[in-house]
Write a protein that holds these residues in place. Sequence first.
Motif, PDB file in Angstrom:
ATOM      1  N   PHE A 113       7.000   3.930   7.057  1.00 18.75           N
ATOM      2  CA  PHE A 113       6.168   2.475   6.848  1.00 18.75           C
ATOM      3  C   PHE A 113       5.600   2.494   8.286  1.00 18.75           C
ATOM      4  O   PHE A 113       5.884   2.868   9.203  1.00 18.75           O
ATOM      5  CB  PHE A 113       7.298   1.562   6.823  1.00 18.75           C
ATOM      6  N   ILE A 114       4.367   1.579   8.384  1.00 19.14           N
ATOM      7  CA  ILE A 114       3.722   1.339   9.397  1.00 19.14           C
ATOM      8  C   ILE A 114       3.916  -0.349   9.486  1.00 19.14           C
ATOM      9  O   ILE A 114       3.822  -1.173   8.532  1.00 19.14           O
ATOM     10  CB  ILE A 114       2.216   1.391   9.138  1.00 19.14           C
ATOM     11  N   GLY A 115       4.179  -0.738  10.584  1.00 14.39           N
ATOM     12  CA  GLY A 115       4.411  -2.229  11.009  1.00 14.39           C
ATOM     13  C   GLY A 115       4.035  -2.377  12.190  1.00 14.39           C
ATOM     14  O   GLY A 115       3.326  -2.045  12.920  1.00 14.39           O
ATOM     15  N   GLY A 151       1.334   6.251   5.991  1.00 16.68           N
ATOM     16  CA  GLY A 151       2.835   5.532   5.623  1.00 16.68           C
ATOM     17  C   GLY A 151       2.344   4.516   4.668  1.00 16.68           C
ATOM     18  O   GLY A 151       1.070   3.965   4.542  1.00 16.68           O
ATOM     19  N   ALA A 152       3.430   3.926   4.028  1.00 14.67           N
ATOM     20  CA  ALA A 152       3.197   2.451   3.521  1.00 14.67           C
ATOM     21  C   ALA A 152       3.289   1.267   4.283  1.00 14.67           C
ATOM     22  O   ALA A 152       3.737   1.292   5.461  1.00 14.67           O
ATOM     23  CB  ALA A 152       4.537   2.595   2.575  1.00 14.67           C
ATOM     24  N   THR A 153       2.536   0.174   3.565  1.00 12.59           N
ATOM     25  CA  THR A 153       2.813  -1.191   4.639  1.00 12.59           C
ATOM     26  C   THR A 153       2.645  -2.006   3.616  1.00 12.59           C
ATOM     27  O   THR A 153       1.912  -1.962   2.651  1.00 12.59           O
ATOM     28  CB  THR A 153       1.925  -0.901   5.563  1.00 12.59           C
ATOM     29  N   VAL A 154       2.991  -3.277   3.897  1.00 12.02           N
ATOM     30  CA  VAL A 154       2.790  -4.568   3.269  1.00 12.02           C
ATOM     31  C   VAL A 154       1.560  -5.199   3.919  1.00 12.02           C
ATOM     32  O   VAL A 154       1.586  -5.444   5.132  1.00 12.02           O
ATOM     33  CB  VAL A 154       3.894  -5.461   3.136  1.00 12.02           C
ATOM     34  N   SER A 155       0.254  -5.240   3.350  1.00 10.72           N
ATOM     35  CA  SER A 155      -0.784  -5.728   3.742  1.00 10.72           C
ATOM     36  C   SER A 155      -1.583  -7.005   3.245  1.00 10.72           C
ATOM     37  O   SER A 155      -1.192  -7.143   1.854  1.00 10.72           O
ATOM     38  CB  SER A 155      -2.186  -4.690   3.758  1.00 10.72           C
ATOM     39  N   PRO A 156      -2.286  -7.809   3.692  1.00  9.84           N
ATOM     40  CA  PRO A 156      -3.061  -8.896   3.004  1.00  9.84           C
ATOM     41  C   PRO A 156      -4.060  -8.109   2.124  1.00  9.84           C
ATOM     42  O   PRO A 156      -4.356  -7.104   2.409  1.00  9.84           O
ATOM     43  CB  PRO A 156      -3.948  -9.492   4.189  1.00  9.84           C
ATOM     44  N   VAL A 204       0.917  -1.228  -0.067  1.00  7.24           N
ATOM     45  CA  VAL A 204      -0.103   0.255   0.091  1.00  7.24           C
ATOM     46  C   VAL A 204       0.846   1.159   0.126  1.00  7.24           C
ATOM     47  O   VAL A 204       1.694   1.254   1.032  1.00  7.24           O
ATOM     48  CB  VAL A 204      -0.888   0.085   1.136  1.00  7.24           C
ATOM     49  N   ILE A 205       0.915   1.914  -1.109  1.00  3.53           N
ATOM     50  CA  ILE A 205       1.634   3.287  -1.045  1.00  3.53           C
ATOM     51  C   ILE A 205       0.723   4.565  -1.106  1.00  3.53           C
ATOM     52  O   ILE A 205      -0.024   4.731  -1.898  1.00  3.53           O
ATOM     53  CB  ILE A 205       2.309   3.189  -2.627  1.00  3.53           C
ATOM     54  N   PRO A 206       0.995   5.405  -0.251  1.00  7.31           N
ATOM     55  CA  PRO A 206       0.322   6.721   0.137  1.00  7.31           C
ATOM     56  C   PRO A 206       0.758   7.746  -0.960  1.00  7.31           C
ATOM     57  O   PRO A 206       1.695   7.669  -1.840  1.00  7.31           O
ATOM     58  CB  PRO A 206       0.590   7.107   1.519  1.00  7.31           C
ATOM     59  N   GLU A 207      -0.269   8.716  -1.207  1.00  4.99           N
ATOM     60  CA  GLU A 207       0.103   9.700  -1.901  1.00  4.99           C
ATOM     61  C   GLU A 207       1.257  10.738  -1.667  1.00  4.99           C
ATOM     62  O   GLU A 207       2.114  11.210  -2.633  1.00  4.99           O
ATOM     63  CB  GLU A 207      -1.307  10.672  -1.968  1.00  4.99           C
ATOM     64  N   SER A 208       1.749  10.541  -0.539  1.00  2.04           N
ATOM     65  CA  SER A 208       2.744  11.221  -0.119  1.00  2.04           C
ATOM     66  C   SER A 208       4.265  10.551  -0.441  1.00  2.04           C
ATOM     67  O   SER A 208       5.097  11.214  -0.381  1.00  2.04           O
ATOM     68  CB  SER A 208       2.846  11.556   1.424  1.00  2.04           C
ATOM     69  N   SER A 209       4.119   9.396  -0.933  1.00  6.06           N
ATOM     70  CA  SER A 209       5.306   8.704  -1.117  1.00  6.06           C
ATOM     71  C   SER A 209       5.953   9.211  -2.553  1.00  6.06           C
ATOM     72  O   SER A 209       5.120   9.506  -3.458  1.00  6.06           O
ATOM     73  CB  SER A 209       5.090   7.219  -1.200  1.00  6.06           C
ATOM     74  N   SER A 210       7.235   9.045  -2.512  1.00  2.40           N
ATOM     75  CA  SER A 210       7.899   9.213  -3.921  1.00  2.40           C
ATOM     76  C   SER A 210       7.850   8.322  -4.684  1.00  2.40           C
ATOM     77  O   SER A 210       7.814   8.604  -6.172  1.00  2.40           O
ATOM     78  CB  SER A 210       9.485   9.659  -3.794  1.00  2.40           C
TER      79      SER A 210
END
Length: 310
Positions: free
Chosen positions: A197-199, A242-247, A167-173
């Motif tokens: 990132f969110i973990g 933030g970004a995260t890896v999610s199901p 999941v990549i938010p709008e704020s990410s490069s």
Amino acid sequence: MNSKLLSFLEEIKAQGNMSKAAQALFVTQPYISRVIKNAEVNFGVRLIDRSSHPIQLTYAGEKLLSYLQEENRLRANLDREMTHLSEFKYGHLTIASNEILPNDFYDPILIRFSRKYPKIHAQVIRTNSRDAEKRLLSGSLDFFVGHPLSNPKVEYQPVASVPLVLVIPESSSLFTPGKFIVDYDTLDFTKLSGEPFIGIPQQDYYQRLVNNFLSDLNVSPEYSLKVPDIHLSADLAVNGLGATVSPEVFATKPFITDEQQKKLNIVRIPTDKITADFGITYMKTKQTSEPVTDLLGIIKDVVSEYAPKK
């Protein structure tokens, strides 16, 4: 008192710190110290090596912990067996799960099981892999639905693999405007290094899996937020924190709105790169009675409807 001493020794061993153990158990540090000290006086041995950093259980402490865990397991098994011998019913089964699947996953499991065994009380709780392992070994848990547990005393039956997304938010490069689903092969993931990132807790199997995946991509994330579970981390990422890896299930409706889609990229990660394998774990000594066997079958059937088979 034995149950308190058991939980205190387990948490001190896990945390290596009396204060952190107290916080994890929602008690005061002086109370833990008093219980441990009373036990040391009673047994005439030191249970904690307070001179080491982090603090450790002494040999006597390790032996006592092992005996208390075995005592707790035997007591729980005895309770279940006695109930089982009365009118052929266990009376109570506890199923724990981590948060890799949504809550409605459990509806059909409990409905099917309750219809066949209406007199059995089945309880579902949420917990992480580390706590599930402790509870299985102590006998206070019957089944864990989640990631594999690497303990020779438990039996693990693989069920399925859950596809994951970034999941990549709008704020990410790395964000690509105007797209919701972005192709994995088109991205330069090294741009994510140093970005928020969110973990979840580092000792969790899932987080270690994610860390290894990001390391393979040469990504060094900055974990600006650490939260208790996967569902919450996905929810915060969907809201742009933030970004995260999610199901993948948590990056689709009803967990994400049309408005949120405009400010996010979802990158489906190829299954040969990373998946969240999960299954059913229970003690090897578990009685293979009809209710237990049926529950295993029901869980497998329902899980197969939610995720592709291995």
